[in-house]
Design a protein around this motif. Structure first.
Motif, mmCIF file in Angstrom:
data_model
loop_
_atom_site.group_PDB
_atom_site.id
_atom_site.type_symbol
_atom_site.label_atom_id
_atom_site.label_comp_id
_atom_site.label_asym_id
_atom_site.label_seq_id
_atom_site.Cartn_x
_atom_site.Cartn_y
_atom_site.Cartn_z
ATOM 1 N N ARG A 1 0.840 -1.185 0.000
ATOM 2 C CA ARG A 1 0.000 0.000 0.000
ATOM 3 C C ARG A 1 0.880 1.241 0.000
ATOM 4 O O ARG A 1 1.999 1.240 0.533
ATOM 5 N N LEU A 2 0.359 2.322 -0.570
ATOM 6 C CA LEU A 2 1.113 3.567 -0.686
ATOM 7 C C LEU A 2 0.517 4.613 0.250
ATOM 8 O O LEU A 2 -0.483 5.249 -0.064
ATOM 9 N N PHE A 3 1.115 4.733 1.435
ATOM 10 C CA PHE A 3 0.720 5.762 2.381
ATOM 11 C C PHE A 3 1.946 6.146 3.200
ATOM 12 O O PHE A 3 3.044 5.624 2.966
ATOM 13 N N ALA A 4 1.790 7.075 4.133
ATOM 14 C CA ALA A 4 2.944 7.725 4.759
ATOM 15 C C ALA A 4 3.929 6.742 5.370
ATOM 16 O O ALA A 4 5.147 6.906 5.242
ATOM 17 N N GLU A 5 3.417 5.705 6.042
ATOM 18 C CA GLU A 5 4.313 4.764 6.717
ATOM 19 C C GLU A 5 5.018 3.817 5.748
ATOM 20 O O GLU A 5 5.920 3.086 6.140
ATOM 21 N N LYS A 6 4.601 3.826 4.491
ATOM 22 C CA LYS A 6 5.221 2.951 3.484
ATOM 23 C C LYS A 6 5.579 3.770 2.235
ATOM 24 O O LYS A 6 5.303 3.372 1.111
ATOM 25 N N ASP A 7 6.222 4.876 2.472
ATOM 26 C CA ASP A 7 6.524 5.854 1.427
ATOM 27 C C ASP A 7 7.847 5.512 0.736
ATOM 28 O O ASP A 7 8.907 5.600 1.359
ATOM 29 N N PRO A 8 7.834 5.142 -0.556
ATOM 30 C CA PRO A 8 9.079 4.801 -1.246
ATOM 31 C C PRO A 8 9.770 5.980 -1.919
ATOM 32 O O PRO A 8 10.572 5.784 -2.847
ATOM 33 N N SER A 9 9.494 7.206 -1.479
ATOM 34 C CA SER A 9 10.050 8.397 -2.141
ATOM 35 C C SER A 9 11.574 8.358 -2.212
ATOM 36 O O SER A 9 12.164 8.674 -3.256
ATOM 37 N N ASN A 10 12.228 7.985 -1.117
ATOM 38 C CA ASN A 10 13.695 7.978 -1.119
ATOM 39 C C ASN A 10 14.252 6.903 -2.040
ATOM 40 O O ASN A 10 15.345 7.060 -2.586
ATOM 41 N N ILE A 11 13.517 5.825 -2.210
ATOM 42 C CA ILE A 11 13.953 4.785 -3.151
ATOM 43 C C ILE A 11 13.837 5.310 -4.576
ATOM 44 O O ILE A 11 14.737 5.115 -5.399
ATOM 45 N N ILE A 12 12.728 6.004 -4.873
ATOM 46 C CA ILE A 12 12.555 6.589 -6.202
ATOM 47 C C ILE A 12 13.688 7.568 -6.497
ATOM 48 O O ILE A 12 14.266 7.579 -7.603
ATOM 49 N N ARG A 13 14.046 8.403 -5.511
ATOM 50 C CA ARG A 13 15.129 9.372 -5.717
ATOM 51 C C ARG A 13 16.464 8.666 -5.950
ATOM 52 O O ARG A 13 17.280 9.104 -6.770
ATOM 53 N N ALA A 14 16.684 7.559 -5.223
ATOM 54 C CA ALA A 14 17.925 6.804 -5.422
ATOM 55 C C ALA A 14 17.961 6.186 -6.816
ATOM 56 O O ALA A 14 18.984 6.233 -7.512
ATOM 57 N N VAL A 15 16.851 5.626 -7.250
ATOM 58 C CA VAL A 15 16.771 5.003 -8.578
ATOM 59 C C VAL A 15 16.958 6.046 -9.674
ATOM 60 O O VAL A 15 17.546 5.761 -10.730
#
Length: 389
Positions: free
Chosen positions: A221-235
């Motif tokens: 699920r995509l919500f605050a506690e499972k936020d992949p933003s930093n992974i997207i930035r790394a990729v």
């Protein structure tokens, strides 16, 4: 004729729409001839996908909606009587069904109803618990400075949860981080039973070579506690890496905007809905399973990745660590762009490192989390109850 009554708070239409259906999920081992699913809501789900979830058993669907007005009326002395009055109709449904036992999922109105059925009719019930309700409350509120209404709601659900659990034949948390919650509640009839996953479609990854762009996957699920933003930035800083994000939630528009701003729409793909069987089959095609979660859990999607033999990169959560993840089966990093980037690069640079991490995860997962192992344990619990009734 063995009948199972399954009482759930979920809207099963949502599960069907998301494709989160799994063979015989509500009838492990196809032990029962009839399965009656009672939802504590007014949902009218499609029958076909739910039939798949009970195997060859004859399926019946029932509704007995909760009464959220009682929450706002909570009173220490009156709530017990009001809840008992609410439960009377559900008891009559159970009386007509005459199940051999009751299975609940979660600790909500559904499990409270099971406790009242047990007291009235003597039918044994078990319940699985899928989150630590103190760490990640479903109905209650955390923190200080709560409003009177929030405090009242907390008090109502504290009472309801305690009543729901205390008469259970067995409480089955699906991972160890739930145990502190049950200890606080004073529940002693407890056995950890990991989620039964899709044994028919989960396959082992056997080839750790990378052919073409590296393929990373996120599931959840995509919500605050499972936020992949930093992974997207790394990729985004890795031109030869593609990231597939499987799942939906309130954070998706923000994440899609981040992808647009970074200019990596050709390398980050969102798949909001993937049926579980397809997801399990496609996992071995990926090179790394890369996620972020602050939940105090070892969730279903992570278990599927481990059982497929995928090397996993994830964050070391803030607060108490998850016991199951402290044995080296995953690569734990800080939730920063730099740490995710470093871990991803190191693993993508070495087939041996990927294979060592993935195969080690596969061996450990097969010992404790394999569908055959977890199903056998639950079926054994059911059989022991049926033999006594």
């Amino acid at each position: 004729m063995k009948r199972l009554l399954v009482i759930v708070p979920d809207r099963l239409s949502d599960i069907a729409d998301k494709g989160e259906v799994q063979a015989a999920y509500y009838n492990p081992g196809e032990l029962f001839d009839e399965v009656h699913i009672l939802m504590t809501n007014d949902d009218r789900p499609p029958i076909e996908p739910l039939q798949y979830m009970v195997g060859r058993a004859k399926l019946h669907i029932h509704n007995y909606p909760d009464d959220l007005n009682l929450v706002a009326k909570h009173h220490r002395l009156l709530t017990p009587f009001r809840l008992k009055k609410w439960a009377k109709g559900g008891i009559e449904i159970a009386r007509r069904i005459a199940p051999s036992m009751i299975r609940c999922h979660g600790v909500d109105w559904n499990t409270y109803l099971a406790s009242r059925i047990n007291q009235a009719l003597g039918i044994p019930y078990v319940t699985s618990i899928h989150i630590n309700l103190d760490e990640n409350p479903n109905r209650r509120f955390k923190g200080g400075n709560l409003t009177p209404a929030q405090e009242q709601q907390n008090a109502f659900y504290e009472y309801l949860e305690s009543e729901a659990l205390k008469r259970a034949h067995l409480v089955m948390p699906v991972y160890k981080p739930i145990l502190p919650y049950l200890a606080r509640k004073g529940i002693s009839r407890v056995e950890v039973c990991y989620n039964i996953l899709d044994g028919a479609n989960l396959k082992e990854k056997t080839d750790y070579r990378i052919n073409g762009p590296a393929r990373l996957i996120y599931v959840g699920r995509l919500f605050a506690e499972k936020d992949p933003s930093n992974i997207i930035r790394a990729v985004a800083a890795m031109p030869d890496v593609h990231y597939t994000i499987v799942g939906d939630g309130p954070l998706r528009p923000k994440l899609e905007e981040l992808v647009r701003q970074l200019g990596v729409g050709d390398r980050v793909t969102f798949r909001p809905v993937v049926f579980n069987a397809e997801l399990c089959r496609m996992l071995p095609e990926y090179d790394l399973f890369v996620i972020h979660t602050e939940y105090f859990e070892i969730g279903k999607s992570l278990l599927e990745g481990l059982l497929a033999g995928l090397p996993v990169v994830m964050n070391a959560r803030q607060g108490q660590p998850v016991p199951e993840l402290q044995n080296g089966i995953v690569k734990l990093v800080a939730n920063t762009v730099e740490d995710y980037g470093k871990a991803i690069r190191e693993l993508l640079a070495s087939e041996d490192r990927r294979a060592t991490l993935g195969r080690g995860a596969y061996r450990k997962a097969q010992e404790e989390y394999a569908p055959a192992v977890t199903e056998r344990k639950v079926v054994g619990i059911y059989k022991s109850i049926l033999e006594r009734t």
